[in-house]
Design a protein around this motif. Structure first.
Motif, PDB file in Angstrom:
ATOM      1  N   TYR A 112       1.093  -1.356  -0.219  1.00  0.00           N
ATOM      2  CA  TYR A 112      -0.117  -0.015   0.220  1.00  0.00           C
ATOM      3  C   TYR A 112       0.892   1.702   0.333  1.00  0.00           C
ATOM      4  N   CYS A 115       2.077   2.071  -3.426  1.00  0.00           N
ATOM      5  CA  CYS A 115       1.390   2.467  -4.501  1.00  0.00           C
ATOM      6  C   CYS A 115       1.320   3.562  -3.656  1.00  0.00           C
ATOM      7  N   SER A 116       0.716   4.247  -2.525  1.00  0.00           N
ATOM      8  CA  SER A 116       1.066   5.645  -2.108  1.00  0.00           C
ATOM      9  C   SER A 116       2.355   6.279  -3.327  1.00  0.00           C
ATOM     10  N   LYS A 118       3.955   5.775  -5.290  1.00  0.00           N
ATOM     11  CA  LYS A 118       4.271   6.038  -6.823  1.00  0.00           C
ATOM     12  C   LYS A 118       3.150   6.777  -7.313  1.00  0.00           C
ATOM     13  N   ASN A 119       1.760   7.180  -6.648  1.00  0.00           N
ATOM     14  CA  ASN A 119       0.993   8.128  -6.729  1.00  0.00           C
ATOM     15  C   ASN A 119       1.271   9.533  -6.877  1.00  0.00           C
ATOM     16  N   ALA A 120       2.043   9.349  -5.550  1.00  0.00           N
ATOM     17  CA  ALA A 120       2.707  10.943  -4.764  1.00  0.00           C
ATOM     18  C   ALA A 120       3.175  11.512  -6.162  1.00  0.00           C
ATOM     19  N   ILE A 122       3.985  10.593  -8.998  1.00  0.00           N
ATOM     20  CA  ILE A 122       2.918  10.182 -10.505  1.00  0.00           C
ATOM     21  C   ILE A 122       2.374  12.339 -10.040  1.00  0.00           C
ATOM     22  N   GLU A 123       1.556  12.270  -9.374  1.00  0.00           N
ATOM     23  CA  GLU A 123       1.054  13.578  -8.823  1.00  0.00           C
ATOM     24  C   GLU A 123       1.425  14.891  -9.318  1.00  0.00           C
ATOM     25  N   GLN A 140      -0.990  12.345 -19.175  1.00  0.00           N
ATOM     26  CA  GLN A 140      -0.766  11.398 -17.789  1.00  0.00           C
ATOM     27  C   GLN A 140      -0.790   9.534 -17.838  1.00  0.00           C
ATOM     28  N   THR A 144       2.372   8.241 -15.453  1.00  0.00           N
ATOM     29  CA  THR A 144       2.049   7.153 -14.928  1.00  0.00           C
ATOM     30  C   THR A 144       2.585   5.642 -15.221  1.00  0.00           C
ATOM     31  N   SER A 148       5.835   4.278 -13.118  1.00  0.00           N
ATOM     32  CA  SER A 148       5.770   2.976 -12.485  1.00  0.00           C
ATOM     33  C   SER A 148       6.887   2.312 -13.128  1.00  0.00           C
TER      34      SER A 148
END
Length: 185
Positions: A112, A115-116, A118-120, A122-123, A140, A144, A148
């Motif tokens: 988790y 994943c968080s 990667k998302n941070a 990416i944003e 986008q 990603t 990733s």
């Protein structure tokens, strides 16, 4: 300016946390064991973290901050055009901190957090994309895909595989596409 003693204590705790991650999942760790490995008192641990999960989150934030700092000087186009340099800088950061960062990336119990993370990232990189292009959606997907992929390479491969030639080859694929990749049978 940060107090060096505080940073030294946090470093010891983070190093001990990473060391324990090599042996066990986060749900099998205790604050007591972590403090023994870090050679700090439980009260010292609780001055800096609420619990083991907060300690993991701190490490995630540290990795995210380090990676975002690599992307910070570049526009989106410059990230793509200078991807070899960007990837080299990322590898340097991970090599410098591999005793902490690699156990974090490889721990199934922290998926988790991965994943968080990667998302941070990416944003943050998406903030560099023009609003018009961001609404179009393709950029986008590209961001990603690149972030990733980069994190997955760090997660799944030994750093001895990430030499200058490999970094250059990966950067070429990002810049010029995978169609230029030689086919193997």
């Amino acid at each position: 300016m940060k107090d060096r003693r505080i940073q030294k204590t946090k470093d010891a705790i983070q190093s001990a946390f990473a060391e324990l991650l090599r042996e066990k999942s986060i749900d099998k760790m205790t604050v007591k064991l972590l403090c023994e490995v870090a050679n700090v008192n439980k009260s010292t641990f609780y001055l800096h973290y609420r619990d083991i999960y907060d300690c993991a989150e701190y490490l995630r934030h540290t990795i995210v901050d380090d990676l975002i700092a690599v992307f910070a000087p570049y526009s989106f186009a410059d990230i793509i055009n200078n991807f070899s340099i960007v990837l080299e800088d990322v590898v340097i950061i991970f090599n410098k901190n591999k005793d902490r960062y690699i156990p974090f990336l490889k721990s199934p119990s922290l998926s988790y957090n991965l994943c968080s993370m990667k998302n941070a990232i990416i944003e943050k990189v998406l903030e560099k994309v023009d609003d018009q292009d961001r609404n179009h959606g393709t950029d986008q997907l590209i961001v990603t895909f690149i972030i990733s992929g980069m994190i997955s390479v760090l997660e799944q491969h030994d750093f001895t595989d990430l030499n200058q030639q490999t970094i250059s080859n990966l950067a070429d694929k990002v810049q010029y596409g995978f169609a230029s990749m030689p086919r193997t049978r």
